[in-house]
Structure formats: structure tokens, C-alpha cells
Design a protein around this motif. Structure first.
Motif, PDB file in Angstrom:
ATOM      1  N   VAL A 234       0.851  -1.191   0.000  1.00 24.18           N
ATOM      2  CA  VAL A 234       0.000   0.000   0.000  1.00 24.18           C
ATOM      3  C   VAL A 234       0.886   1.241   0.000  1.00 24.18           C
ATOM      4  CG1 VAL A 234      -1.798   1.263   1.237  1.00 24.18           C
ATOM      5  CG2 VAL A 234      -1.773  -1.242   1.292  1.00 24.18           C
ATOM      6  N   LEU A 235       0.635   2.134  -0.949  1.00 22.94           N
ATOM      7  CA  LEU A 235       1.332   3.417  -1.018  1.00 22.94           C
ATOM      8  C   LEU A 235       0.316   4.526  -0.785  1.00 22.94           C
ATOM      9  CD1 LEU A 235       2.793   1.430  -3.263  1.00 22.94           C
ATOM     10  CD2 LEU A 235       4.181   3.444  -3.553  1.00 22.94           C
ATOM     11  N   PHE A 236       0.762   5.617  -0.183  1.00 18.89           N
ATOM     12  CA  PHE A 236      -0.128   6.743   0.104  1.00 18.89           C
ATOM     13  C   PHE A 236       0.202   7.921  -0.797  1.00 18.89           C
ATOM     14  CE2 PHE A 236      -1.129   4.188   3.631  1.00 18.89           C
ATOM     15  CZ  PHE A 236      -2.377   4.600   4.067  1.00 18.89           C
ATOM     16  N   ASP A 237      -0.814   8.419  -1.443  1.00  9.86           N
ATOM     17  CA  ASP A 237      -0.752   9.554  -2.346  1.00  9.86           C
ATOM     18  C   ASP A 237      -1.643  10.637  -1.737  1.00  9.86           C
ATOM     19  OD1 ASP A 237      -0.452  11.171  -4.585  1.00  9.86           O
ATOM     20  OD2 ASP A 237      -1.264   9.741  -6.001  1.00  9.86           O
ATOM     21  N   SER A 238      -2.275  11.421  -2.542  1.00  7.45           N
ATOM     22  CA  SER A 238      -3.193  12.444  -2.067  1.00  7.45           C
ATOM     23  C   SER A 238      -4.089  12.861  -3.216  1.00  7.45           C
ATOM     24  CB  SER A 238      -2.411  13.661  -1.566  1.00  7.45           C
ATOM     25  OG  SER A 238      -3.277  14.744  -1.310  1.00  7.45           O
ATOM     26  N   LEU A 239      -5.322  13.196  -2.916  1.00  2.00           N
ATOM     27  CA  LEU A 239      -6.196  13.707  -3.966  1.00  2.00           C
ATOM     28  C   LEU A 239      -5.641  15.002  -4.541  1.00  2.00           C
ATOM     29  CD1 LEU A 239      -9.779  12.991  -2.574  1.00  2.00           C
ATOM     30  CD2 LEU A 239      -8.581  11.821  -4.430  1.00  2.00           C
TER      31      LEU A 239
ATOM     32  N   GLN B 102      -1.937  -1.257  -3.922  1.00  5.84           N
ATOM     33  CA  GLN B 102      -3.038  -0.299  -3.806  1.00  5.84           C
ATOM     34  C   GLN B 102      -2.473   1.073  -3.499  1.00  5.84           C
ATOM     35  OE1 GLN B 102      -5.641  -2.448  -0.936  1.00  5.84           O
ATOM     36  NE2 GLN B 102      -7.204  -2.136  -2.514  1.00  5.84           N
ATOM     37  N   LEU B 103      -3.126   2.082  -4.054  1.00  3.01           N
ATOM     38  CA  LEU B 103      -2.735   3.472  -3.865  1.00  3.01           C
ATOM     39  C   LEU B 103      -3.856   4.182  -3.125  1.00  3.01           C
ATOM     40  CD1 LEU B 103      -0.651   5.689  -4.573  1.00  3.01           C
ATOM     41  CD2 LEU B 103      -2.014   6.139  -6.623  1.00  3.01           C
ATOM     42  N   VAL B 104      -3.565   4.683  -1.940  1.00  2.00           N
ATOM     43  CA  VAL B 104      -4.555   5.384  -1.124  1.00  2.00           C
ATOM     44  C   VAL B 104      -4.401   6.884  -1.361  1.00  2.00           C
ATOM     45  CG1 VAL B 104      -5.358   5.852   1.224  1.00  2.00           C
ATOM     46  CG2 VAL B 104      -4.543   3.565   0.622  1.00  2.00           C
TER      47      VAL B 104
ATOM     48  N   LEU C 198      -8.921   9.516  12.451  1.00  2.00           N
ATOM     49  CA  LEU C 198      -9.592   8.251  12.755  1.00  2.00           C
ATOM     50  C   LEU C 198     -10.635   7.914  11.695  1.00  2.00           C
ATOM     51  CD1 LEU C 198      -9.976   5.847  14.617  1.00  2.00           C
ATOM     52  CD2 LEU C 198     -11.580   7.222  15.950  1.00  2.00           C
ATOM     53  N   ARG C 199     -11.417   8.888  11.288  1.00  2.00           N
ATOM     54  CA  ARG C 199     -12.427   8.631  10.258  1.00  2.00           C
ATOM     55  C   ARG C 199     -11.763   8.234   8.934  1.00  2.00           C
ATOM     56  NH1 ARG C 199     -17.902  11.335   8.168  1.00  2.00           N
ATOM     57  NH2 ARG C 199     -17.792  10.335   6.160  1.00  2.00           N
ATOM     58  N   ALA C 200     -10.708   8.943   8.554  1.00  2.16           N
ATOM     59  CA  ALA C 200      -9.992   8.603   7.319  1.00  2.16           C
ATOM     60  C   ALA C 200      -9.430   7.183   7.401  1.00  2.16           C
ATOM     61  CB  ALA C 200      -8.877   9.611   7.061  1.00  2.16           C
ATOM     62  N   ALA C 201      -8.840   6.836   8.540  1.00  2.28           N
ATOM     63  CA  ALA C 201      -8.259   5.498   8.716  1.00  2.28           C
ATOM     64  C   ALA C 201      -9.318   4.407   8.602  1.00  2.28           C
ATOM     65  CB  ALA C 201      -7.551   5.405  10.058  1.00  2.28           C
ATOM     66  N   LYS C 202     -10.472   4.631   9.190  1.00  2.00           N
ATOM     67  CA  LYS C 202     -11.557   3.639   9.109  1.00  2.00           C
ATOM     68  C   LYS C 202     -12.023   3.461   7.673  1.00  2.00           C
ATOM     69  CE  LYS C 202     -13.409   4.056  13.778  1.00  2.00           C
ATOM     70  NZ  LYS C 202     -14.550   4.483  14.603  1.00  2.00           N
ATOM     71  N   ARG C 203     -12.145   4.558   6.946  1.00  2.00           N
ATOM     72  CA  ARG C 203     -12.602   4.486   5.552  1.00  2.00           C
ATOM     73  C   ARG C 203     -11.568   3.774   4.677  1.00  2.00           C
ATOM     74  NH1 ARG C 203     -14.820  10.237   3.770  1.00  2.00           N
ATOM     75  NH2 ARG C 203     -15.823   8.983   2.165  1.00  2.00           N
ATOM     76  N   ILE C 204     -10.305   4.025   4.947  1.00  2.00           N
ATOM     77  CA  ILE C 204      -9.240   3.357   4.191  1.00  2.00           C
ATOM     78  C   ILE C 204      -9.224   1.864   4.503  1.00  2.00           C
ATOM     79  CG2 ILE C 204      -6.733   3.143   3.969  1.00  2.00           C
ATOM     80  CD1 ILE C 204      -6.673   6.256   4.500  1.00  2.00           C
ATOM     81  N   ARG C 205      -9.301   1.531   5.780  1.00  2.00           N
ATOM     82  CA  ARG C 205      -9.226   0.130   6.207  1.00  2.00           C
ATOM     83  C   ARG C 205     -10.320  -0.731   5.577  1.00  2.00           C
ATOM     84  NH1 ARG C 205      -7.974  -4.146   6.192  1.00  2.00           N
ATOM     85  NH2 ARG C 205      -7.955  -5.642   7.872  1.00  2.00           N
ATOM     86  N   ARG C 206     -11.505  -0.167   5.411  1.00  2.00           N
ATOM     87  CA  ARG C 206     -12.614  -0.917   4.812  1.00  2.00           C
ATOM     88  C   ARG C 206     -12.308  -1.355   3.383  1.00  2.00           C
ATOM     89  NH1 ARG C 206     -16.242   2.826   7.514  1.00  2.00           N
ATOM     90  NH2 ARG C 206     -16.315   4.066   5.617  1.00  2.00           N
ATOM     91  N   GLN C 207     -11.426  -0.637   2.702  1.00  2.00           N
ATOM     92  CA  GLN C 207     -11.173  -0.935   1.296  1.00  2.00           C
ATOM     93  C   GLN C 207      -9.843  -1.635   1.028  1.00  2.00           C
ATOM     94  OE1 GLN C 207     -12.539   2.072  -1.550  1.00  2.00           O
ATOM     95  NE2 GLN C 207     -13.076   3.322   0.219  1.00  2.00           N
TER      96      GLN C 207
END
Length: 98
Positions: free
Chosen positions: A8-13, A51-53, A77-86
Motif C-alpha cells: 500500500v502506497l499513500f498519495d493524495s487527492l 493499492q494506492l490510497v 480516525l475517520r480517514a483510517a476507518k474508511r481506508i481500512r474498509r477498502q
């Protein structure tokens, strides 16, 4: 060695298009996206999923010192939960969390 896994790599919108005040940040995020796209192809024969978050605005100390407004911040926390679901969903390369 296992011939499977998840990277998993982290990007940004905000890395998806240029904008005022985002010169270095946007370029670095565009490079991250390019790296993820290349790794996806390179690692596919080894059954390693990439996957690219791409989170939107997350309320962090860095966001608070930015010299411009950033829309609709969400808590970490909300962002982490939304990411974890996917995470780990097959056939899902980019995870956008607006």
C-alpha cells in the motif's frame, strides 16, 4: 518468497492536479502515483497486489499550517476507518477518500 501479498502506497487527492501552493507536494505525489502504477505491473506476476490510497483533507498539524484553505477536513480516525474498509479488495487499485 510467499508469492503473494499487499503493498500500500499513500498519495493524495491534491496530487491529481496542479494548484497554487502545491508545486513540490503535488510533484512528489505524482511521482508516488507513477511508482504505484509501475509496481502494480511489476509485481502482478508474483501475485502481489498494489493499492494506492488517495485521501482528501485530513485534519493534521501539517494541514493547519498550510497557507491556503483546504476543504472538508476529516479526522485521522475517520480517514483510517474508511481506508481500512477498502484495503485488500481485489481489483481495486486506487482508494479515494474524499
Amino acid at each position: 518468497e510467499r508469492r503473494s501479498g499487499l503493498l500500500v502506497l499513500f498519495d493524495s487527492l491534491s496530487g491529481l492536479q496542479g494548484g497554487r501552493g502545491l508545486l513540490a507536494y503535488g510533484a512528489a505525489k505524482a511521482a508516488t502515483r507513477h511508482l504505484a502504477e509501475s509496481l502494480k505491473q511489476e509485481l502482478a506476476p508474483l501475485s502481489i497486489q498494489v493499492q494506492l490510497v488517495c485521501p482528501g483533507t485530513v485534519d493534521t498539524p501539517l494541514r493547519r499550517v498550510m497557507p491556503f484553505k483546504m476543504p472538508l477536513p476529516q479526522t485521522p480516525l475517520r480517514a483510517a476507518k474508511r481506508i481500512r474498509r477498502q484495503l485488500g479488495r481485489r481489483h481495486l487499485f486506487r482508494i479515494d477518500i474524499p
